[in-house]
Design an enzyme around this catalytic site. Structure first.
Site, mmCIF file in Angstrom:
data_model
loop_
_atom_site.group_PDB
_atom_site.id
_atom_site.type_symbol
_atom_site.label_atom_id
_atom_site.label_comp_id
_atom_site.label_asym_id
_atom_site.label_seq_id
_atom_site.Cartn_x
_atom_site.Cartn_y
_atom_site.Cartn_z
ATOM 1 N N GLY A 9 10.858 5.349 46.069
ATOM 2 C CA GLY A 9 11.300 4.297 46.982
ATOM 3 C C GLY A 9 10.480 3.043 46.720
ATOM 4 O O GLY A 9 9.846 2.907 45.677
ATOM 5 N N GLU A 190 15.307 -0.894 59.633
ATOM 6 C CA GLU A 190 16.210 -0.054 58.857
ATOM 7 C C GLU A 190 17.517 0.139 59.602
ATOM 8 O O GLU A 190 17.626 -0.179 60.782
ATOM 9 C CB GLU A 190 15.546 1.308 58.637
ATOM 10 C CG GLU A 190 14.087 1.175 58.272
ATOM 11 C CD GLU A 190 13.687 2.059 57.135
ATOM 12 O OE1 GLU A 190 14.537 2.818 56.640
ATOM 13 O OE2 GLU A 190 12.516 1.993 56.740
ATOM 14 N N ASP A 201 6.490 5.554 64.555
ATOM 15 C CA ASP A 201 5.790 5.125 63.343
ATOM 16 C C ASP A 201 4.367 4.672 63.683
ATOM 17 O O ASP A 201 3.397 5.093 63.039
ATOM 18 C CB ASP A 201 6.563 3.991 62.672
ATOM 19 C CG ASP A 201 5.819 3.417 61.487
ATOM 20 O OD1 ASP A 201 5.202 2.335 61.635
ATOM 21 O OD2 ASP A 201 5.836 4.052 60.417
ATOM 22 N N LYS A 205 0.400 6.544 62.827
ATOM 23 C CA LYS A 205 -0.753 5.861 62.256
ATOM 24 C C LYS A 205 -1.980 6.003 63.159
ATOM 25 O O LYS A 205 -3.092 6.243 62.688
ATOM 26 C CB LYS A 205 -0.424 4.387 62.009
ATOM 27 C CG LYS A 205 0.663 4.212 60.934
ATOM 28 C CD LYS A 205 1.308 2.844 60.991
ATOM 29 C CE LYS A 205 2.426 2.731 59.971
ATOM 30 N NZ LYS A 205 3.210 1.481 60.118
#
Lengths: 315, 315
Positions: A9, A190, A201, A205
């Site tokens: 990717g 996205e 997300d 992290k």
């Protein structure tokens, strides 16, 4: 070092593209269906052209990557949750073969951290994962150099998509749905933006950061997470009248991981704009260190991967 | 690692104080007149008490430090210009004995960089000098990890005294002399503040940065430097009407080093307040990385020294 890159990717392709500039050689580049493999270094430009053109990366099977002679496995396949497969098994195989691993894939580090530490302890290889947190911003290496014991907390904005949306909502007085559509048009969000807008997300992290501070003990399910999907435009207007704005802020300590929308001073450090990220590292002896920069993107994340490669000891 | 610390000012004393927490041992601590030396580790608390109480650090001669068994020489004696002595000779002796050197002293790195590189090339020891630029902020390690070739410029505020003075002038509408006196009362400016207010201290740091980017070639005399002593309060008022303020900004590229007062946006990244420092590292592939934090102070600078010690290979 000889790099075997799993994942083609944005990140995997950028690592392949920049490897030579950083003094490294790409001996393998694979996606889920094919691989280009050459012990003397693959033709990176050719492989990238084929991939971007919709053709196979090379004539080999991705399985064959593990039979190749390499020094560092770069795990840049898509982040998966729970068992973090197939990424976890890729890491396991490399360490069991006494090879180094550099991850851009957050899954194994967020969800199965203690297992990775155990594998690393039994291996001649080391694991590094700067690219999993904050893209180009050197967060984990800063904590490592300060020593994790000297760091008390890490706070900040680590999802550029959510930050972009909130920035635009505040700047233009537009509502969430409208700005999300704009973000998708720009490629900032996205087609399925769920993990960015629901806080997952960012939470991954901060879970990784908590694992680094505490030496393990956290997975995604341990984080308290709230996203930005329910914030009305009016909330940002109200905040602005008070000299504040709203950002999706995360915090990791040794005890806790929380992600959610917070009011922050409009002109303060945490009110980064657009897709920019920022971390505030609270230390025992050196006050608060702030680092901001581009938190995502192929080349940006690739520089973090290649920084990690540069810090690996020879095998 | 066993540390031999030259210099018992704020930085040297803080390094001695924190060494144990970072897993290191202090085998020597010296100022210009005496030294405490013990191959099994000195009594740090005792030595610090004596120094702060006006007594000798220990019963040894500073010369004897070089006869001791140590791994890392920490050079924390006062920065000197030109021949950068006695600091340069201290570094030379340690490298010729195949020992590591970590500098907080800017002199040798700013004024005789290529000579240090030559000594390092012939030694089993390595030189590190994070503490010479930006105190607690990890500037040099970030550039090192990005690789210097991938960094095009470094810009920022690297002198907290000058920044404090300008912040206060803007905030209170006071003139330079008045705020300088206030800064001296607070201990933010020294009795002789020349190097801080005339830009020399900032220039030394940007010269060091240019040397890192270009692999040498710069000394203080190559920098174009202007200080803050001539800025009238009215200049800051005028700037403010335009949404700007004034900061002492430095910039280092491979070609050039400049330090001087500049107009910057009032709410922008470069308008750090008080004694805080900030660097903006411009990279080829990862955009602009900003790091801010405490640029000076005993414990703050000591954390940079100890980060460097942590990155040294075993001898």
């Amino acid at each position: 070092m000889r790099l075997a890159i799993l994942g083609a990717g944005d990140v995997g392709r950028s690592v392949a593209d920049l490897a030579d500039e950083y003094g490294h050689e790409v001996v393998a580049l694979a996606d889920s269906t094919s691989a280009g493999i050459d012990p003397d270094g693959i033709d990176v430009d050719g492989a990238l052209e084929r991939k971007v053109g919709g053709d196979a990366l090379g004539s080999s099977d991705p399985e064959d990557v593990f039979e190749t002679a390499y020094d560092v496995l770069v795990e840049a396949t898509p982040t998966t949750l729970g068992d973090a497969e197939p990424g976890f098994s890729h890491v396991e195989r490399a360490l069991e073969a006494d090879r180094h691993v550099v991850l851009a894939n957050k899954g194994p580090v967020a969800e199965r951290y203690e297992e990775l530490q155990a594998l690393e302890a039994d291996s001649a290889g080391s694991i590094r994962f700067e690219a999993t947190v904050g893209g180009a911003i050197p967060v984990l290496s800063t904590i490592e150099d300060e020593t994790p014991q000297a760091v008390t907390a890490v706070r900040g904005v680590l999802n550029g998509t959510a930050n972009f949306i909130l920035t635009r909502m505040a700047a233009e007085g537009l509502d969430y749905e409208h700005v999300l559509a704009e973000a998708q048009d720009l490629g900032v969000a996205e087609a399925d933006p769920t993990f960015d807008v629901d806080g997952t997300d960012a939470a991954l992290k901060f879970v990784i950061l908590a694992n680094v501070l505490a030496g393990g003990g956290f997975a995604l399910e341990d984080a308290t997470v709230e996203g930005i999907q329910s914030i009305p435009g009016s909330a940002l207007d109200l905040a602005s009248e008070d000299g504040r704005t709203i950002r999706l802020i995360g915090e990791a300590t040794r005890e806790d991981v929380r992600v959610g929308p917070r009011l922050v001073p409009e002109n303060g450090a945490l009110a980064v704009t657009g897709t920019r990220n920022i971390v505030q590292i609270e230390t025992r002896h050196a006050g608060s260190l702030h680092s901001s920069g581009r938190g995502a993107g192929g080349p940006e994340t690739a520089t973090a991967v290649l920084s990690d490669v540069g810090r690996l000891p020879p095998l």
